[in-house]
Design an enzyme around this catalytic site. Structure first.
Site, PDB file in Angstrom:
ATOM      1  N   SER A 386      37.903  34.995  33.022  1.00 50.96           N
ATOM      2  CA  SER A 386      38.569  33.907  32.309  1.00 50.96           C
ATOM      3  C   SER A 386      40.273  34.798  32.516  1.00 50.96           C
ATOM      4  CB  SER A 386      38.378  33.605  31.025  1.00 50.96           C
ATOM      5  OG  SER A 386      38.983  34.669  29.946  1.00 50.96           O
ATOM      6  N   SER A 391      38.406  40.941  35.370  1.00 48.35           N
ATOM      7  CA  SER A 391      37.474  40.529  36.402  1.00 48.35           C
ATOM      8  C   SER A 391      36.854  41.897  36.829  1.00 48.35           C
ATOM      9  CB  SER A 391      38.054  39.878  37.501  1.00 48.35           C
ATOM     10  OG  SER A 391      38.819  38.733  37.009  1.00 48.35           O
ATOM     11  N   HIS A 409      28.798  34.281  39.546  1.00 47.99           N
ATOM     12  CA  HIS A 409      30.110  34.266  40.254  1.00 47.99           C
ATOM     13  C   HIS A 409      31.385  34.451  39.457  1.00 47.99           C
ATOM     14  CE1 HIS A 409      30.500  30.389  38.587  1.00 47.99           C
ATOM     15  NE2 HIS A 409      31.462  30.001  39.175  1.00 47.99           N
TER      16      HIS A 409
END
Lengths: 485, 143
Positions: A386, A391, A409
């Protein structure tokens, strides 16, 4: 709406099975690959949808839902299903996803946090201006219908020839940046019209572009990270987008065609209209496959145009060429696509069409799907979190063969968009993120509130899950400092 | 009558249900739901541009989807959004036909409170049916 809860068999700490008896017509069991925490967070509709996928002809082994799975339409997001193309196996636009070849792309730089922090506002503002995002966003780059068809046939390869990006980008993109089976005569005029002025745009929803850096203690596999050109405090740029309106139109067009013609013609019974399918080796199946190839190429070209804009903006702000800033693409990997791959099933090597909807290819070392640059290492896997969290870059592990070389994913939603809008305030969120060192520009306050970090599962939980299952393993984590959406 | 967003279906996308005494009213309510998914103050859209179109499909569900997708098409290609609809829906010789006159204006980020882009109408849990004395629909929009 209420959905029935299956009786699960716990196969291991991280694998749950829904038996074929759960629903009429299930040809194989469905399996959930997730930690107990993520499994318990899943909404019941995930289990209903993945069981529906298990009814489709030619499906092999299991219908899979991975750790980030949440309800979608037809198939859950975070779903994997592989079909034997030589034995009635189908192709289904609903389990490719509407945003064909929606993907994560990552480029590196030789800049550090220290170099970029003082310029973050300028960089984000300039990127926000050059790369349109949000409802109805249109690009400054417009194409004629004839040019767009070439783009749809040629993907990133066409884009590089047209001046968008570098030749080396192609060797750092899945499929070398081109679905060479694409045929633009198989896509409608409506799809083409929707794409003409959307190339070089991000879109909306959970699509974003981030400037991120690597914290010194978050280089999890220092050796591989170094080999791939990554280092402590390095600045990277990551973005998430796909084939825009054109890709969606291709999906809509073929779902209607399959519903009106193929299901009856080939006697395919579907429990949800969104799972409209045709045998891969039928006329209709092949036409959609070629059209889907165009969606793949449109997405590749879109991201190539965005890549060019990013390089131009950084070059302008730092008054150096993109080459001297080391702005190399690391990888572009999809999470909405059907791929022809060979996998062993019950001791037999089979040609399968692996549908990944909201799941990423995670190929262990040596697989031919991996570009030569990375083949010995395993495929780079980019997992977007988010906008408030971070990430990951992972690498494909041997255990991914359990799921036809597939992994998660992203974080996966846990809260509906409307609930998120009621609970969070876009303006307050921007201030909170600024206080946490993240400068955000968004086309919409309400849309921003929908993407609050609390509306998503924990990215750490998702990555823990795929590591425990040996689907992929950590290379490094990225922390955002700037975001446009 | 009108439309209502549904929170517990397809959490990453937008689901809604619509009801009306007439089929034309149902399509209008669904169009309002679609536009309201993208623009918070959709009632403030000025009706200064008019487009007219006719769509034909072999069944009512396909007509419903085609109608909403036409509005997505105008948003993507012409940048137009609408909140005024004059509709006539007929079934003749096994074919469903909608004739639409839609009124609206160009998207304007300064004036319209944008939320999120709708890119497609899915067939997932789609319902378009007669219910009691009126009509009911349920749809999931792809975001």
């Amino acid at each position: 709406m209420e959905f029935k809860k299956p009786t699960f068999t716990r196969v291991s700490d991280t694998i749950w099975e829904i038996p074929k008896t759960f629903k009429d017509g299930m040809r194989v069991p469905a399996r959930i690959y997730a930690t107990e925490k993520l499994f318990k967070e899943m909404d019941l509709q995930v289990f209903d949808q993945i069981s529906n996928v298990a009814t489709l002809p030619g499906i092999q082994k299991y219908a899979f839902a991975l750790g980030d799975a949440h309800s979608g339409y037809g198939s859950p997001i975070g779903g994997v299903a592989a079909f034997d193309i030589n034995k009635e196996g189908v192709i289904s636009p609903g389990i490719v996803g509407f945003d064909i070849n929606c993907s994560m792309r990552l480029i590196v730089t030789n800049l550090t946090l220290k170099n970029v922090r003082p310029h973050i506002k300028t960089l984000v503002d300039r990127l926000f201006k050059e790369i349109p995002a949000g409802v109805g966003s249109k690009s400054k780059t417009k194409f004629s219908e004839a040019e767009f068809k070439k783009l749809a046939d040629g993907g990133a390869e066409w884009a590089v020839k047209a001046g968008y990006g570098w030749k080396e980008d192609l060797g750092r993109t899945e499929l070398g940046g081109i679905a060479d089976w694409a045929d633009s005569s198989k896509i409608s005029k409506t799809a083409i019209s929707r794409g003409l002025s959307q190339m070089g745009t991000l879109g909306s929803g959970n699509h974003y572009l981030e400037i991120q850096y690597i914290k010194p203690d978050e280089l999890h596999d220092g050796g591989l990270a170094k080999k791939w050109g990554l280092f402590s405090n390095q600045i990277v740029i990551m973005w998430h987008c796909g084939s825009r309106g054109a890709g969606h139109q291709i999906a809509s067009d073929y779902i209607q065609t399959f519903l009106k013609e193929s299901n009856r013609k080939y006697g395919i019974k579907i429990p949800d209209k969104e799972l409209a399918s045709a045998p891969f080796n039928s006329k209709e199946g092949q036409e959609y496959y070629k059209a889907m190839g165009c969606g793949v190429n449109i997405s590749f070209a879109n991201k190539q145009i965005i890549l060019q804009k990013i390089r131009e903006v950084f070059s302008e702000v730092f008054n150096k060429s993109p080459e001297s800033l080391g702005m190399h693409q690391l990888f572009d990997i999809a999470h909405n696509r059907a791929s022809l791959e060979k996998h062993e099933v019950d001791g037999e090597m089979k040609e399968l069409l692996v549908h990944r909807k909201g799941s990423t290819g995670s190929y262990p070392p040596g697989r031919t799907e991996i570009p030569k640059l990375y083949r010995k290492d395993g495929s780079p896997v980019i997992i977007g979190g988010s906008m408030e969290t971070g990430s990951y870059l992972l690498v494909g592990s041997e255990g991914a063969s359990q799921t036809f070389d597939s992994t998660a994913h992203g974080s996966g939603r846990v809260m509906s968009r409307k609930k998120a809008r009621e609970k969070f305030n876009g303006k307050a969120l921007v201030q909170k993120m600024l206080a946490n060192g993240i400068y955000v520009r968004s086309a919409t306050w309400a849309g921003l509130a929908e993407e609050s970090g609390e509306a998503y599962k924990s990215i750490e939980d998702v990555v823990d899950s795929v590591e425990q299952l040996n689907l992929s393993r950590r290379v490094c984590r990225f922390t955002p400092i700037g975001n446009i959406k | 009558m009108g439309f209502k967003f549904l929170n517990d279906i397809s959490i990453s996308d937008i689901a809604f249900e619509a009801d009306s005494g007439t089929l034309e009213g149902l399509f209008k309510s669904a169009a309002d739901a679609l536009v309201n998914s993208m623009i918070r103050n959709y009632k403030d859209i000025k009706q200064v541009k008019t487009v007219e179109f006719t769509l034909r499909e072999s069944n009512l569900e396909s007509l419903f989807v085609a109608f909403l997708e036409k509005l997505i098409f105008y948003k993507d290609v012409e940048g137009l959004v609408f909140n005024g609809f004059k509709l006539v829906i007929k079934e003749t010789d096994g074919e469903w036909v909608v004739s639409c006159k839609a009124k609206g204006e160009k998207l304007n980020a300064k004036k319209h409170e944008l939320i999120v882009d709708v890119k497609a109408v899915t067939m997932h849990l789609l319902e378009v049916e007669k219910k009691g004395n009126g009509w009911h629909a349920q749809a999931v929009l792809d975001i």
